[in-house]
Design a protein around this motif. Structure first.
Motif, PDB file in Angstrom:
ATOM      1  N   GLY A  92      32.001  13.049 -50.113  1.00  0.00           N
ATOM      2  CA  GLY A  92      32.084  13.004 -48.662  1.00  0.00           C
ATOM      3  C   GLY A  92      33.410  12.501 -48.127  1.00  0.00           C
ATOM      4  O   GLY A  92      33.550  12.286 -46.923  1.00  0.00           O
TER       5      GLY A  92
ATOM      6  N   ASN B 146      31.571   8.336 -47.404  1.00  0.00           N
ATOM      7  CA  ASN B 146      30.266   8.130 -46.777  1.00  0.00           C
ATOM      8  C   ASN B 146      29.405   7.161 -47.580  1.00  0.00           C
ATOM      9  O   ASN B 146      28.674   6.343 -47.015  1.00  0.00           O
ATOM     10  CB  ASN B 146      29.537   9.473 -46.626  1.00  0.00           C
ATOM     11  CG  ASN B 146      30.153  10.338 -45.537  1.00  0.00           C
ATOM     12  OD1 ASN B 146      30.943   9.866 -44.734  1.00  0.00           O
ATOM     13  ND2 ASN B 146      29.788  11.608 -45.515  1.00  0.00           N
TER      14      ASN B 146
ATOM     15  N   ARG C 230      23.063   7.016 -47.125  1.00  0.00           N
ATOM     16  CA  ARG C 230      24.224   7.913 -47.064  1.00  0.00           C
ATOM     17  C   ARG C 230      23.951   9.082 -46.122  1.00  0.00           C
ATOM     18  O   ARG C 230      24.848   9.519 -45.395  1.00  0.00           O
ATOM     19  CB  ARG C 230      24.547   8.436 -48.462  1.00  0.00           C
ATOM     20  CG  ARG C 230      25.751   9.375 -48.504  1.00  0.00           C
ATOM     21  CD  ARG C 230      26.211   9.603 -49.928  1.00  0.00           C
ATOM     22  NE  ARG C 230      25.154  10.175 -50.750  1.00  0.00           N
ATOM     23  CZ  ARG C 230      24.909  11.490 -50.825  1.00  0.00           C
ATOM     24  NH1 ARG C 230      25.631  12.340 -50.107  1.00  0.00           N
ATOM     25  NH2 ARG C 230      23.949  11.949 -51.603  1.00  0.00           N
TER      26      ARG C 230
ATOM     27  N   VAL D 240      24.518   8.019 -42.563  1.00  0.00           N
ATOM     28  CA  VAL D 240      25.954   7.946 -42.298  1.00  0.00           C
ATOM     29  C   VAL D 240      26.524   9.346 -42.090  1.00  0.00           C
ATOM     30  O   VAL D 240      27.323   9.581 -41.173  1.00  0.00           O
ATOM     31  CB  VAL D 240      26.688   7.232 -43.444  1.00  0.00           C
ATOM     32  CG1 VAL D 240      28.207   7.366 -43.285  1.00  0.00           C
ATOM     33  CG2 VAL D 240      26.297   5.764 -43.501  1.00  0.00           C
ATOM     34  N   GLU D 241      26.105  10.300 -42.923  1.00  0.00           N
ATOM     35  CA  GLU D 241      26.586  11.678 -42.773  1.00  0.00           C
ATOM     36  C   GLU D 241      26.213  12.240 -41.405  1.00  0.00           C
ATOM     37  O   GLU D 241      27.007  12.957 -40.781  1.00  0.00           O
ATOM     38  CB  GLU D 241      25.999  12.551 -43.885  1.00  0.00           C
ATOM     39  CG  GLU D 241      26.577  12.250 -45.258  1.00  0.00           C
ATOM     40  CD  GLU D 241      25.871  13.010 -46.363  1.00  0.00           C
ATOM     41  OE1 GLU D 241      24.846  13.676 -46.065  1.00  0.00           O
ATOM     42  OE2 GLU D 241      26.327  12.934 -47.511  1.00  0.00           O
TER      43      GLU D 241
ATOM     44  N   VAL E 281      28.587  10.768 -38.893  1.00  0.00           N
ATOM     45  CA  VAL E 281      29.921  11.367 -39.015  1.00  0.00           C
ATOM     46  C   VAL E 281      29.936  12.747 -38.357  1.00  0.00           C
ATOM     47  O   VAL E 281      30.888  13.103 -37.646  1.00  0.00           O
ATOM     48  CB  VAL E 281      30.337  11.465 -40.499  1.00  0.00           C
ATOM     49  CG1 VAL E 281      31.614  12.300 -40.639  1.00  0.00           C
ATOM     50  CG2 VAL E 281      30.568  10.071 -41.082  1.00  0.00           C
TER      51      VAL E 281
END
Length: 236
Positions: A135, A192, A203, A206-207, A210
């Motif tokens: 990532g 990430n 994760r 977080v993705e 983003v």
């Protein structure tokens, strides 16, 4: 030699991998690097021209793309734009000998996730691919220095943060406090997975943050998000 599972931290490898490179020796180098990351030959597709690459994409989506810019039938930038439009989340790493500012920035604006020079050894290229798989947005150190030299030095004034609309600055894109925190960590070069550990989120969460940051800033890569946020005075 490091085990493939350690290199990608047990992540599920995206397949197939499209390698767009016309030099046989470079193809072999990249094949060996991808083998070290855990890829098998039947998951690798090599294309020596833009036409061949487009024929591959027309048959179905790819999981990862390694793209050279200088190809017999044109510039790989156009392919990057097409791949990014087809899949906004696709990892696209430029592996090229070209290092001029114009070409680098054009490739990143087109949607490249990262950029590494062919002159780097196999281990450095492998680290760049691994970063994309995790990532990240790897930029060759030589290129990163040149890009930083191009960025304007901005010293925010109090009014920039107090009333951006009234002072004629860029409009507020409406990042949440969590998104602003994650954006600062992205600017620090964290992947990430590293961000997830830092802020105690999954994760995948977080993705998602983003991707929302990308939409709000109207960008398609981590490097572009950082550049846009700095231009707006959102981060130092």
């Amino acid at each position: 030699m490091l085990e493939p599972s350690l290199l990608v931290e047990d992540a599920l490898l995206p397949v197939p991998v499209l390698v767009v490179e016309d030099e046989p020796l470079l193809q072999q180098r990249l094949r060996q690097v991808l083998h070290q990351l855990g890829y098998e030959d039947d998951t690798l597709i090599f294309a020596g021209t833009l036409a061949e690459a487009r024929a591959v994409v027309a048959e179905g989506p790819v999981g990862l793309a390694l793209v050279d810019l200088r190809l017999p039938d044109g510039n790989g930038q156009s392919l990057i734009e097409e791949l990014r439009a087809e899949d906004p989340g696709l990892g696209i790493l430029v592996v090229s000998a070209w290092s001029s500012e114009e070409l680098i920035l054009s490739a990143l604006r087109a949607g490249a996730t990262g950029y590494v020079l062919k002159q780097r050894d196999d281990f450095e290229v492998m680290l760049s691919i691994r970063s994309v798989l995790r990532g990240g947005a790897p930029i060759d150190p030589f290129i990163a220095r040149r890009i930083l030299q191009l960025l304007p030095l901005r010293v925010p004034k109090p009014a920039d943060h107090a009333a951006p609309a009234a002072s004629g600055g860029e409009p507020d894109v409406g990042l949440t406090p969590r998104e602003a925190e994650i954006l600062r960590l992205v600017a620090d070069g964290m992947s990430n997975r590293e961000i997830a550990n830092e802020v105690h989120l999954s994760r995948h969460t977080v993705e998602s943050h983003v991707k929302r940051i990308y939409r709000k800033l109207a960008v398609s890569s981590r490097m572009m998000a950082v550049r846009e946020a700095r231009a707006r005075g959102m981060i130092e």
